[in-house]
Scaffold this motif. Structure first.
Motif, PDB file in Angstrom:
ATOM      1  N   LYS A  95      56.589 -28.491 -80.976  1.00 16.10           N
ATOM      2  CA  LYS A  95      57.738 -27.615 -81.225  1.00 16.10           C
ATOM      3  C   LYS A  95      57.938 -26.639 -80.072  1.00 16.10           C
ATOM      4  O   LYS A  95      59.087 -26.377 -79.666  1.00 16.10           O
ATOM      5  CB  LYS A  95      57.532 -26.838 -82.532  1.00 16.10           C
ATOM      6  N   VAL A  96      56.851 -26.107 -79.513  1.00 16.23           N
ATOM      7  CA  VAL A  96      56.967 -25.212 -78.360  1.00 16.23           C
ATOM      8  C   VAL A  96      57.624 -25.959 -77.197  1.00 16.23           C
ATOM      9  O   VAL A  96      58.548 -25.445 -76.549  1.00 16.23           O
ATOM     10  CB  VAL A  96      55.582 -24.674 -77.947  1.00 16.23           C
ATOM     11  N   LYS A  97      57.175 -27.173 -76.951  1.00 18.35           N
ATOM     12  CA  LYS A  97      57.745 -27.982 -75.860  1.00 18.35           C
ATOM     13  C   LYS A  97      59.222 -28.248 -76.111  1.00 18.35           C
ATOM     14  O   LYS A  97      60.055 -28.133 -75.189  1.00 18.35           O
ATOM     15  CB  LYS A  97      56.977 -29.306 -75.753  1.00 18.35           C
ATOM     16  N   GLU A  98      59.575 -28.572 -77.347  1.00 14.30           N
ATOM     17  CA  GLU A  98      60.973 -28.881 -77.692  1.00 14.30           C
ATOM     18  C   GLU A  98      61.878 -27.677 -77.432  1.00 14.30           C
ATOM     19  O   GLU A  98      62.954 -27.795 -76.816  1.00 14.30           O
ATOM     20  CB  GLU A  98      61.050 -29.272 -79.162  1.00 14.30           C
ATOM     21  N   VAL A  99      61.444 -26.479 -77.879  1.00 16.41           N
ATOM     22  CA  VAL A  99      62.275 -25.288 -77.719  1.00 16.41           C
ATOM     23  C   VAL A  99      62.398 -24.913 -76.243  1.00 16.41           C
ATOM     24  O   VAL A  99      63.476 -24.545 -75.772  1.00 16.41           O
ATOM     25  CB  VAL A  99      61.710 -24.108 -78.531  1.00 16.41           C
TER      26      VAL A  99
END
Length: 369
Positions: free
Chosen positions: A362-366
């Motif tokens: 999720k961190v990578k996606e955002v």
């Protein structure tokens, strides 16, 4: 004056004699005297009975209430499966009712009923495609074909995104129709869209659509969604740092920020810390920030500081050292730890209680969006 008076009387008489909308329906192979029930979809999606009639010579009819609010109506027939959903939007609504399942009935009416037919067609299409892919996945599992299983899962993810986009496009294109509001209700029930997006979509509807039972219900439900649900703006806070200085959330926010509720005495928190450290080290230079909020007990500052050092938590920390009475935790409704909230650069909550690879993804996606 006499001429004007006569015109006024004539207008009044014409208004009084104007026919109310009428529903005319045909249905085959249903006995005379079979009860037919008409209802309106009311608050909380509960049908409100309006009228009852009987089948006579393979047909039935209702006088409808003149409405400017695009009321959603339901018809049920004793002994026949399903129901007919239609919108009161024309002077005469004609229905060719199916005696096998009322959901297969054909409706001839105004523009909103045509939109309803289109929308049902869209969701039916995606439902059929979803079932097809699920069958492919089941077959691949039986054959122990891992490649086919992966392909099916990827196809399912792609279909979910395509379906969501099609629904959102439909909503934004039909903000003057109750059918658009029905689609918004489906999106809300699926929980696939964050709160801020839901509010934006709802605000785009015309006032007359908002002022329907469905519109009012959705407006109330959106307003009731919790302050820390995904899509909500994260509550602002500040607290004492280990050095005794006051630090606010706004001061430490990056492109994506993790608000991590933990404590030195919390074993699951300490187990998760190395994962957060790894993600922080990989993404801190790309805009990832962390602020730890400790629920350590009063007079346990040394334990808090030792845990920060031992676990190498090289990010910002705050705590009032008030255990479960920690005011920041209470503001976020935290009743168990570890608890975590991931927010974007605008302070909108985009993830909750993500751990391990789920947090990293999720961190990578955002950060990449």
């Amino acid at each position: 004056m006499k001429i004007l008076y006569a015109v006024s009387i004539l207008a009044l008489l014409v208004g009084c004699n104007s026919p109310s909308p009428k529903l005319e329906a045909s249905i085959d192979e249903v006995p005379n005297g079979t009860n037919v029930y008409l209802a309106q979809l009311g608050p909380q999606n509960i049908p409100v009975p309006l009228d009852t009639t009987q089948v006579n010579n393979n047909s039935f009819e209702f006088d409808l209430i003149t409405s400017k609010n695009q009321d959603i109506n339901l018809i049920q027939i004793e002994g026949v499966n399903g129901n007919i959903i239609f919108i009161n939007d024309a002077e005469t609504i004609k229905i060719d009712a199916s005696n096998e399942n009322l959901r297969n009935s054909k409706i001839e009416a105004g523009e909103h009923n045509k939109l309803l037919k289109d929308y049902i067609g869209v969701i039916t299409k995606f439902a059929e495609e979803k079932n097809f892919i699920k069958n492919q996945h089941s077959e691949a599992m039986q054959n122990e074909d891992e490649t086919a299983m992966l392909d099916a899962r990827l196809d399912m993810d792609a279909l979910a995104e395509e379906s969501k986009k099609a629904t959102l496009d439909f909503i934004q294109s039909h903000t003057n129709s109750i059918v658009g509001m029905m689609a918004l209700s489906d999106v809300m029930n699926s929980k696939s869209v964050p709160l801020n997006k839901m509010k934006s979509l709802y605000d785009g509807f015309s006032d007359n659509v908002k002022d329907t039972p469905l519109g009012r219900m959705l407006g109330q439900n959106i307003a009731k969604i919790g302050a820390t649900d995904i899509g909500a703006e994260a509550p602002k806070f500040s607290g004492p740092t280990p050095n005794g200085e006051e630090l606010s959330l706004n001061e430490v926010m990056g492109k994506v920020t993790l608000i991590d509720f933990w404590a030195s005495w919390c074993r699951p928190c300490r187990v998760e810390n190395p994962n957060i450290v790894s993600i922080y080290n990989d993404y801190k230079d790309k805009g990832f920030s962390v602020i730890g909020v400790s629920l350590d007990k009063p007079n346990s500052k040394n334990s808090w500081l030792k845990a920060i050092k031992d676990d190498q938590l090289e990010w910002n920390h705050v705590s009032n050292l008030k255990y479960w009475q920690e005011p920041i935790a209470q503001k976020y409704g935290v009743k168990a730890i570890p608890a975590a909230f991931l927010i974007d650069e605008n302070g909108i909550i985009v993830g909750k209680d993500l751990r391990g690879e789920a947090l990293r993804d999720k961190v990578k996606e955002v950060l990449e969006n």
